[in-house]
Write a protein that holds these residues in place. Structure first.
Motif, PDB file in Angstrom:
ATOM      1  N   ALA A 188     119.542  49.517  34.818  1.00 48.31           N
ATOM      2  CA  ALA A 188     120.623  49.794  33.451  1.00 48.31           C
ATOM      3  C   ALA A 188     121.315  48.569  33.144  1.00 48.31           C
ATOM      4  O   ALA A 188     121.638  47.880  33.864  1.00 48.31           O
ATOM      5  CB  ALA A 188     121.476  51.093  33.745  1.00 48.31           C
ATOM      6  N   PRO A 189     121.527  48.509  31.934  1.00 51.67           N
ATOM      7  CA  PRO A 189     122.657  47.310  31.495  1.00 51.67           C
ATOM      8  C   PRO A 189     123.924  47.471  32.208  1.00 51.67           C
ATOM      9  O   PRO A 189     124.490  48.567  32.070  1.00 51.67           O
ATOM     10  CB  PRO A 189     122.774  47.544  29.792  1.00 51.67           C
ATOM     11  CG  PRO A 189     121.343  48.312  29.598  1.00 51.67           C
ATOM     12  CD  PRO A 189     121.010  49.360  30.673  1.00 51.67           C
ATOM     13  N   GLU A 190     124.373  46.454  32.712  1.00 54.63           N
ATOM     14  CA  GLU A 190     125.649  46.650  33.318  1.00 54.63           C
ATOM     15  C   GLU A 190     126.806  46.968  32.184  1.00 54.63           C
ATOM     16  O   GLU A 190     126.660  46.227  31.053  1.00 54.63           O
ATOM     17  CB  GLU A 190     126.085  45.121  33.756  1.00 54.63           C
ATOM     18  CG  GLU A 190     126.766  45.181  35.185  1.00 54.63           C
ATOM     19  CD  GLU A 190     128.264  45.620  35.006  1.00 54.63           C
ATOM     20  OE1 GLU A 190     128.722  45.189  34.096  1.00 54.63           O
ATOM     21  OE2 GLU A 190     128.840  46.168  35.937  1.00 54.63           O
ATOM     22  N   PRO A 191     127.594  47.818  32.577  1.00 52.04           N
ATOM     23  CA  PRO A 191     128.569  48.436  31.607  1.00 52.04           C
ATOM     24  C   PRO A 191     129.534  47.356  31.265  1.00 52.04           C
ATOM     25  O   PRO A 191     130.512  47.582  30.607  1.00 52.04           O
ATOM     26  CB  PRO A 191     129.122  49.595  32.261  1.00 52.04           C
ATOM     27  CG  PRO A 191     128.681  49.434  33.707  1.00 52.04           C
ATOM     28  CD  PRO A 191     127.731  48.612  33.779  1.00 52.04           C
ATOM     29  N   ALA A 290     123.302  59.449  35.776  1.00 56.61           N
ATOM     30  CA  ALA A 290     122.125  60.095  35.109  1.00 56.61           C
ATOM     31  C   ALA A 290     122.217  61.117  33.842  1.00 56.61           C
ATOM     32  O   ALA A 290     121.566  60.935  32.743  1.00 56.61           O
ATOM     33  CB  ALA A 290     120.863  60.401  36.015  1.00 56.61           C
ATOM     34  N   TYR A 291     123.047  61.889  34.075  1.00 58.87           N
ATOM     35  CA  TYR A 291     123.305  62.911  33.131  1.00 58.87           C
ATOM     36  C   TYR A 291     124.321  62.360  31.731  1.00 58.87           C
ATOM     37  O   TYR A 291     124.251  62.686  30.947  1.00 58.87           O
ATOM     38  CB  TYR A 291     124.017  63.972  33.722  1.00 58.87           C
ATOM     39  CG  TYR A 291     122.840  65.163  34.271  1.00 58.87           C
ATOM     40  CD1 TYR A 291     122.341  65.921  33.573  1.00 58.87           C
ATOM     41  CD2 TYR A 291     122.918  65.291  35.706  1.00 58.87           C
ATOM     42  CE1 TYR A 291     121.249  66.625  33.879  1.00 58.87           C
ATOM     43  CE2 TYR A 291     122.080  66.262  35.990  1.00 58.87           C
ATOM     44  CZ  TYR A 291     121.047  66.867  35.364  1.00 58.87           C
ATOM     45  OH  TYR A 291     120.307  67.700  36.036  1.00 58.87           O
ATOM     46  N   ASP A 292     125.116  61.446  32.419  1.00 56.98           N
ATOM     47  CA  ASP A 292     126.077  60.741  31.628  1.00 56.98           C
ATOM     48  C   ASP A 292     126.093  59.238  31.675  1.00 56.98           C
ATOM     49  O   ASP A 292     126.791  58.786  32.459  1.00 56.98           O
ATOM     50  CB  ASP A 292     127.577  61.271  31.613  1.00 56.98           C
ATOM     51  CG  ASP A 292     128.445  61.158  30.459  1.00 56.98           C
ATOM     52  OD1 ASP A 292     128.188  60.185  29.688  1.00 56.98           O
ATOM     53  OD2 ASP A 292     129.692  61.222  30.729  1.00 56.98           O
ATOM     54  N   PRO A 293     125.238  58.535  30.780  1.00 57.41           N
ATOM     55  CA  PRO A 293     125.110  56.876  30.988  1.00 57.41           C
ATOM     56  C   PRO A 293     126.389  56.372  30.695  1.00 57.41           C
ATOM     57  O   PRO A 293     126.917  55.252  31.228  1.00 57.41           O
ATOM     58  CB  PRO A 293     124.131  56.697  30.066  1.00 57.41           C
ATOM     59  CG  PRO A 293     123.355  57.823  29.771  1.00 57.41           C
ATOM     60  CD  PRO A 293     124.225  58.991  29.896  1.00 57.41           C
ATOM     61  N   HIS A 294     127.464  56.925  29.921  1.00 60.38           N
ATOM     62  CA  HIS A 294     128.654  56.540  29.698  1.00 60.38           C
ATOM     63  C   HIS A 294     129.657  56.428  30.428  1.00 60.38           C
ATOM     64  O   HIS A 294     130.565  55.847  30.641  1.00 60.38           O
ATOM     65  CB  HIS A 294     129.129  57.367  28.312  1.00 60.38           C
ATOM     66  CG  HIS A 294     128.549  57.139  27.015  1.00 60.38           C
ATOM     67  ND1 HIS A 294     128.391  55.966  26.178  1.00 60.38           N
ATOM     68  CD2 HIS A 294     127.790  58.006  26.569  1.00 60.38           C
ATOM     69  CE1 HIS A 294     127.584  56.393  25.173  1.00 60.38           C
ATOM     70  NE2 HIS A 294     127.430  57.555  25.225  1.00 60.38           N
ATOM     71  N   THR A 436     111.611  57.795  33.963  1.00 63.65           N
ATOM     72  CA  THR A 436     112.382  58.173  32.991  1.00 63.65           C
ATOM     73  C   THR A 436     113.228  57.342  32.498  1.00 63.65           C
ATOM     74  O   THR A 436     113.742  56.569  32.868  1.00 63.65           O
ATOM     75  CB  THR A 436     113.198  59.331  33.556  1.00 63.65           C
ATOM     76  OG1 THR A 436     112.672  60.324  34.362  1.00 63.65           O
ATOM     77  CG2 THR A 436     114.344  59.772  32.837  1.00 63.65           C
ATOM     78  N   VAL A 437     113.436  57.421  31.157  1.00 60.03           N
ATOM     79  CA  VAL A 437     114.192  56.364  30.218  1.00 60.03           C
ATOM     80  C   VAL A 437     115.247  57.205  29.328  1.00 60.03           C
ATOM     81  O   VAL A 437     114.928  58.246  28.905  1.00 60.03           O
ATOM     82  CB  VAL A 437     113.257  55.418  29.263  1.00 60.03           C
ATOM     83  CG1 VAL A 437     112.810  56.269  28.271  1.00 60.03           C
ATOM     84  CG2 VAL A 437     114.205  54.370  28.700  1.00 60.03           C
ATOM     85  N   THR A 438     116.420  56.757  29.451  1.00 59.70           N
ATOM     86  CA  THR A 438     117.466  57.303  28.575  1.00 59.70           C
ATOM     87  C   THR A 438     118.092  56.425  27.644  1.00 59.70           C
ATOM     88  O   THR A 438     118.266  55.142  27.775  1.00 59.70           O
ATOM     89  CB  THR A 438     118.711  57.820  29.568  1.00 59.70           C
ATOM     90  OG1 THR A 438     118.039  58.533  30.939  1.00 59.70           O
ATOM     91  CG2 THR A 438     119.771  58.502  29.281  1.00 59.70           C
ATOM     92  N   VAL A 439     118.392  56.883  26.423  1.00 64.23           N
ATOM     93  CA  VAL A 439     119.106  56.344  25.539  1.00 64.23           C
ATOM     94  C   VAL A 439     120.295  57.080  25.010  1.00 64.23           C
ATOM     95  O   VAL A 439     120.428  58.533  25.351  1.00 64.23           O
ATOM     96  CB  VAL A 439     118.362  56.269  24.211  1.00 64.23           C
ATOM     97  CG1 VAL A 439     117.125  55.152  24.545  1.00 64.23           C
ATOM     98  CG2 VAL A 439     117.881  57.707  23.651  1.00 64.23           C
ATOM     99  N   THR A 440     121.485  56.340  24.545  1.00 62.56           N
ATOM    100  CA  THR A 440     122.580  57.021  23.949  1.00 62.56           C
ATOM    101  C   THR A 440     122.777  57.346  22.747  1.00 62.56           C
ATOM    102  O   THR A 440     123.418  58.142  22.199  1.00 62.56           O
ATOM    103  CB  THR A 440     123.977  56.255  24.703  1.00 62.56           C
ATOM    104  OG1 THR A 440     123.497  54.687  23.941  1.00 62.56           O
ATOM    105  CG2 THR A 440     123.914  55.925  26.092  1.00 62.56           C
ATOM    106  N   GLN A 441     121.734  56.718  22.097  1.00 62.59           N
ATOM    107  CA  GLN A 441     121.937  57.057  20.636  1.00 62.59           C
ATOM    108  C   GLN A 441     120.269  57.348  20.218  1.00 62.59           C
ATOM    109  O   GLN A 441     119.363  56.638  20.511  1.00 62.59           O
ATOM    110  CB  GLN A 441     122.146  55.917  19.559  1.00 62.59           C
ATOM    111  CG  GLN A 441     123.491  54.963  19.928  1.00 62.59           C
ATOM    112  CD  GLN A 441     124.497  56.223  19.572  1.00 62.59           C
ATOM    113  OE1 GLN A 441     124.362  57.021  18.462  1.00 62.59           O
ATOM    114  NE2 GLN A 441     125.699  55.951  19.902  1.00 62.59           N
TER     115      GLN A 441
END
Length: 493
Positions: A188-191, A290-294, A436-441
């Motif tokens: 994942a991109p480092e926050p 995983a459920y909340d990338p933010h 599995t890939v996840t996007v926030t938008q």
């Protein structure tokens, strides 16, 4: 004078096939033969009855023989009907209240509902987390590991690591209590919170303004280039299959801990460094992120706080809201899409074939390989059945006057090769892959799908989207011991 360097390749995988005809499995083949024999007998003794029995039999045969993308039309229709029925009953939607007081208030959705999180001692004064499936009794623990890069290692060392990994998997066939092993690489991109916390705590108040400005600019721009990479090995243990026959949960956990000690020490020769067993808070944090990338930055900050023994509990891991669609999965703060391994590479590959697929990208991604080792006592029998089935299909083609295709010849050779290697001491595993890939938008979803599918194509792997099973695929890539083939054999209540 030119020097030739030998590059070792790997292969040997094949799709498991029984004694089936026309692409059907063994059960469907015998059912089709029985139906055809029944029609012949009925036509001989009661020809008029064929007007009533032939149409439904032919309809069932068409649903079984006609395939779309390698799947029978009947199975596709059944899956869509089950999806429609579950959607009608509201089983594809999950909503948890923020303030709820009842026994199932913090239950996770879908296939994760029977799971709960335990904290156990490892015998060395430390504690680790165990995911307990209350329905089957299985226990799952996760090892946090750091793999060595094959790009910076000699080719001989990389070959030795692959050979040691094969021996480690072969050893699972002699441990009947280990149901399966799940290896997951999460990127994942480092926050930016980790770097920001480190810099803010180290920055001196009397530092020059220019230096402070440079450090602040570095913290602001670094997350665009940095990545958070986590590799873990989850081992699922079935106390019912253990020769020790533990009588209760405490004895099962103790037996599982002893089994983990042996498996962990054997991993040292596979090119990875074992950091230790993941704690209960770390497992809950992985599920939460995983459920909340933010929440990645907040979870990392809580786990890095040494003053809090249990910063996260199982009740903090699940989502507040989740909706499963046929082609994607909506959850807190993100939209995810999951795939499964449809076909392995048809040719031999190098040891770094998966490097691009598991490499960090612009979106949070989890790639999971699941190994189900066949017991050593059954591996020889299963492979011999595969060889006999390949010989039966070849004999059937000769009797019917059909020519052997290149794929049929390749499949027969692979079956015989697997049987010969097992006779020389190799292990046999059923392997599956999930991504599995996840996007926030949601508008970034198409770009994320193209990124994963192109990376899979570079690895010579065909991925297939899990239509109607997005929630199960999402859960499989988590350190919770979910195995889709095992779920498909459970009785539908």
């Amino acid at each position: 004078m030119a020097v030739a360097h030998e590059i070792r390749t790997y292969g040997g995988w094949r799709r498991r096939r029984g004694i089936g005809l026309l692409g059907m499995d063994t059960v469907a083949t015998f059912a089709a033969l029985g139906g055809a024999m029944g029609l012949l007998l009925l036509g001989a003794f009661a020809p008029a009855a064929l007007l009533y029995t032939a149409p439904p039999v032919l309809a069932v045969a068409a649903l079984s023989l006609i395939k779309v993308g390698g799947v029978a039309v009947g199975r596709i229709a059944l899956a869509r009907w089950r999806w429609w029925w579950g959607h009608t009953l509201g089983q594809t939607r999950y909503s948890a209240g923020v303030v709820v007081d009842h026994p199932r208030a913090f239950q996770l959705p879908g296939v994760l509902a029977p799971l709960t999180l335990l904290s156990a001692e490892d015998g060395r004064g430390d504690r680790y987390g165990i995911v307990w499936d209350r329905r089957t009794g299985r226990l799952t623990a996760t090892l946090r590991v750091v793999p060595a890069s094959t790009w910076l290692a000699d080719r001989g060392d990389a070959d030795g690591w692959v050979a040691s990994w094969g021996q480690w998997l072969a050893g699972l066939g002699h441990i009947p209590a280990v149901s399966w092993v799940t290896v997951t690489v999460e990127t994942a991109p480092e926050p930016g919170s980790t770097l920001a916390d480190s810099v803010s705590s180290s920055l001196a108040p009397q530092a020059p303004g220019a230096a402070r400005h440079i450090m602040e600019e570095l913290v602001r721009t670094a997350p665009g280039a940095a990545a958070d990479v986590d590799t873990r090995v989850s081992i699922t243990f079935d106390p019912k299959a253990s020769p020790a026959a533990p009588r209760d949960l405490t004895a099962a956990v103790a037996e599982f801990s002893r089994c983990l000690d042996g498996l962990t020490s054997a991993l040292s020769g596979c090119g990875i460094s074992v950091l230790g067993r993941a704690s209960a808070a770390e497992i809950a944090g992985i599920v939460r992120m995983a459920y909340d990338p933010h929440a990645r930055g907040e979870v990392n900050r809580l786990l890095a706080n040494p003053g809090n023994d249990e910063p996260l509990a199982w009740s903090d891991a699940g989502p507040v809201h989740a909706v499963e669609h046929t082609d994607h999965y909506e959850h807190d703060g993100g939209v995810s899409v999951s795939w499964a391994w449809h076909e392995p590479p048809r040719q031999n590959v190098h040891s770094d074939v998966l490097s691009r697929l598991v490499a960090p990208g612009p979106f949070p991604k989890r790639v999971t390989l699941q190994y189900r080792a066949l017991p050593a006592s059954a591996a020889s029998r299963v492979l011999q059945q595969e060889v006999n089935a390949a010989s039966f299909r070849a004999q059937f083609r000769r009797r019917t006057g059909r020519d052997e295709t290149a794929r049929d010849s390749w499949d027969t050779a692979r079956a015989r090769q697997a049987a010969a290697e097992e006779a020389m001491g190799a292990g046999v595993c059923l392997v599956s892959m999930y991504a599995t890939v996840t996007v926030t938008q949601e508008d970034e979803l198409k770009r994320a799908l193209a990124h994963v599918e192109s990376a899979a194509a570079s690895a010579r792997i065909r991925l297939r989207r899990l239509w109607g099973s997005q929630a199960a695929g999402f859960a499989t890539t988590l350190p919770c011991g979910i195995c889709p083939p095992e779920l498909s054999h459970r009785a539908v209540l």
